[in-house]
Motif scaffolding. Structure first.
Motif, PDB file in Angstrom:
ATOM      1  N   PRO A 151      21.947  -2.387  -0.608  1.00  0.00           N
ATOM      2  CA  PRO A 151      20.517  -2.700  -0.510  1.00  0.00           C
ATOM      3  C   PRO A 151      19.666  -1.909  -1.497  1.00  0.00           C
ATOM      4  N   LEU A 152      18.547  -2.500  -1.845  1.00  0.00           N
ATOM      5  CA  LEU A 152      17.503  -1.852  -2.626  1.00  0.00           C
ATOM      6  C   LEU A 152      16.359  -1.562  -1.653  1.00  0.00           C
ATOM      7  N   VAL A 153      15.979  -0.286  -1.509  1.00  0.00           N
ATOM      8  CA  VAL A 153      15.056   0.122  -0.451  1.00  0.00           C
ATOM      9  C   VAL A 153      13.728   0.578  -1.042  1.00  0.00           C
ATOM     10  N   MET A 154      12.621   0.127  -0.445  1.00  0.00           N
ATOM     11  CA  MET A 154      11.284   0.539  -0.840  1.00  0.00           C
ATOM     12  C   MET A 154      10.783   1.569   0.172  1.00  0.00           C
ATOM     13  N   ARG A 155      10.764   2.849  -0.214  1.00  0.00           N
ATOM     14  CA  ARG A 155      10.429   3.919   0.707  1.00  0.00           C
ATOM     15  C   ARG A 155       8.997   4.436   0.531  1.00  0.00           C
ATOM     16  N   ASP A 156       8.396   4.205  -0.633  1.00  0.00           N
ATOM     17  CA  ASP A 156       7.105   4.846  -0.909  1.00  0.00           C
ATOM     18  C   ASP A 156       5.916   3.942  -0.617  1.00  0.00           C
ATOM     19  N   GLN A 157       6.160   2.714  -0.174  1.00  0.00           N
ATOM     20  CA  GLN A 157       5.074   1.796   0.142  1.00  0.00           C
ATOM     21  C   GLN A 157       5.371   1.075   1.441  1.00  0.00           C
ATOM     22  N   VAL A 158       4.301   0.639   2.103  1.00  0.00           N
ATOM     23  CA  VAL A 158       4.441  -0.212   3.281  1.00  0.00           C
ATOM     24  C   VAL A 158       3.952  -1.610   2.920  1.00  0.00           C
ATOM     25  N   VAL A 159       4.512  -2.591   3.603  1.00  0.00           N
ATOM     26  CA  VAL A 159       4.048  -3.968   3.474  1.00  0.00           C
ATOM     27  C   VAL A 159       3.203  -4.274   4.701  1.00  0.00           C
ATOM     28  N   VAL A 160       1.923  -4.498   4.482  1.00  0.00           N
ATOM     29  CA  VAL A 160       1.001  -4.824   5.569  1.00  0.00           C
ATOM     30  C   VAL A 160       0.723  -6.315   5.521  1.00  0.00           C
ATOM     31  N   GLU A 161       0.856  -6.978   6.655  1.00  0.00           N
ATOM     32  CA  GLU A 161       0.589  -8.416   6.704  1.00  0.00           C
ATOM     33  C   GLU A 161      -0.360  -8.694   7.859  1.00  0.00           C
ATOM     34  N   THR A 162      -1.458  -9.349   7.563  1.00  0.00           N
ATOM     35  CA  THR A 162      -2.403  -9.745   8.602  1.00  0.00           C
ATOM     36  C   THR A 162      -2.219 -11.224   8.886  1.00  0.00           C
ATOM     37  N   LYS A 163      -2.431 -11.583  10.138  1.00  0.00           N
ATOM     38  CA  LYS A 163      -2.238 -12.966  10.573  1.00  0.00           C
ATOM     39  C   LYS A 163      -3.449 -13.338  11.431  1.00  0.00           C
ATOM     40  N   SER A 164      -4.212 -14.285  10.938  1.00  0.00           N
ATOM     41  CA  SER A 164      -5.438 -14.641  11.642  1.00  0.00           C
ATOM     42  C   SER A 164      -5.689 -16.133  11.477  1.00  0.00           C
TER      43      SER A 164
ATOM     44  N   VAL B 133       0.847  -1.190   0.000  1.00  0.00           N
ATOM     45  CA  VAL B 133       0.000   0.000   0.000  1.00  0.00           C
ATOM     46  C   VAL B 133       0.888   1.247   0.000  1.00  0.00           C
ATOM     47  N   PRO B 134       0.615   2.202  -0.904  1.00  0.00           N
ATOM     48  CA  PRO B 134       1.359   3.470  -0.836  1.00  0.00           C
ATOM     49  C   PRO B 134       1.244   4.091   0.554  1.00  0.00           C
ATOM     50  N   VAL B 135       2.323   4.696   1.012  1.00  0.00           N
ATOM     51  CA  VAL B 135       2.371   5.218   2.380  1.00  0.00           C
ATOM     52  C   VAL B 135       1.228   6.187   2.642  1.00  0.00           C
ATOM     53  N   ASP B 136       1.003   7.147   1.758  1.00  0.00           N
ATOM     54  CA  ASP B 136      -0.054   8.143   1.982  1.00  0.00           C
ATOM     55  C   ASP B 136      -1.432   7.491   2.033  1.00  0.00           C
ATOM     56  N   LYS B 137      -1.673   6.536   1.132  1.00  0.00           N
ATOM     57  CA  LYS B 137      -2.963   5.849   1.104  1.00  0.00           C
ATOM     58  C   LYS B 137      -3.186   5.061   2.390  1.00  0.00           C
ATOM     59  N   PHE B 138      -2.151   4.356   2.828  1.00  0.00           N
ATOM     60  CA  PHE B 138      -2.324   3.554   4.043  1.00  0.00           C
ATOM     61  C   PHE B 138      -2.530   4.454   5.259  1.00  0.00           C
TER      62      PHE B 138
END
Length: 261
Positions: A194-207, A40-45
């Motif tokens: 390293p290759l860095v991803m700065r404009d998105q977050v990785v969201v992971e749900t665990k259920s 998810v893009p950082v601003d959107k999230f």
């Protein structure tokens, strides 16, 4: 919020009640769970997260809510673990060390896929100084764990990928689910920058078998699960010659681009 991680999520996080690691592990260990991942893009999230009014708690240790994680992934010379994932084989596995850099705690983890696509994670404490190698004891644990699931233990394991990122962990009591938000994910091959991803977050749900509250909130806001594996997607991005059909869209449209030479 320290350790060099600045995030627009901070105001909302600071307002949440906290939970300790001991209480989190007691109430929602979820070693066997269904994982759903989202890019998810950082601003959107930030917008989505600020509109999420569910009861939730944020993991807090000594006043810190964002923790630096280091993962080193291991594979054979033929990259058997990667290829099993790339072709969606049912008996795939993943071997890594997971280190919590702020506390100096490290584990050797073996992840497999159980029934109904549930992720099964087993691990043992590991010396932080050994996180980039497989010790004799580590090899014995890997062999025992994989043999117990009917898999053939790999040989000649070596580090192939390292990831570093800042992680926020949330607990949602109503659905007994957890969620993590990973910031500034950085991938590197051994000995490379390293290759860095700065404009998105990785969201992971665990259920458990049912989607959690955050899953449903993301869906209502038009965010659907993404095909991303920090191991496999990172390998496919940094080693473009590898087969990557399962993650092609993610690599092409979401991952940071390799610098041109």
């Amino acid at each position: 919020m320290s350790l060099g991680y600045q995030t627009s999520l901070s105001p909302r996080l600071d307002a949440l009640p906290t939970i300790t690691l001991e209480d989190l592990n007691t109430t929602a260990a979820l070693q066997t769970r269904i994982d759903r991942k989202y890019l998810v893009p950082v601003d959107k999230f930030t917008q989505i997260f600020n509109s999420f009014d569910a009861d939730m708690q944020v993991l807090d240790t000594n006043g810190l809510q964002i923790f630096p994680y280091d993962s080193v992934y291991f594979d054979t010379p033929a990259l058997d673990s990667y290829h099993l994932a790339a072709y969606g084989r049912r008996r795939r596995y993943k071997i890594r060390t997971r280190s919590y850099l702020n506390s100096g705690v490290s584990f050797l983890e073996v992840k497999t896929e159980g029934s109904r696509s549930a992720t099964v994670k087993e691990r043992i404490p590991y010396n932080l100084a050994d996180r980039s190698r497989i010790t004799v004891e580590g090899a014995a644990y890997i062999a025992e764990t994989l043999t117990g699931t009917g898999r053939t233990p790999p040989v000649n394991l070596a580090p192939v990928l390292e990831t570093v990122y800042g992680r926020i962990t949330l607990y949602l009591p109503a659905s007994n689910s957890r969620a993590t938000i990973d910031l500034n994910v950085a991938w590197s091959l051994p000995g490379q920058c390293p290759l860095v991803m700065r404009d998105q977050v990785v969201v992971e749900t665990k259920s458990g078998s049912a989607p959690g509250q955050l899953d449903k909130h993301l869906w209502r806001n038009g965010i659907r699960p993404s095909r991303i594996s920090k191991f496999a997607t990172g390998m496919a991005t940094l080693m473009p010659h590898l087969p990557a059909n399962r993650w092609h869209h993610t690599v092409l449209h979401n991952m940071p681009q390799l610098p041109s030479h």
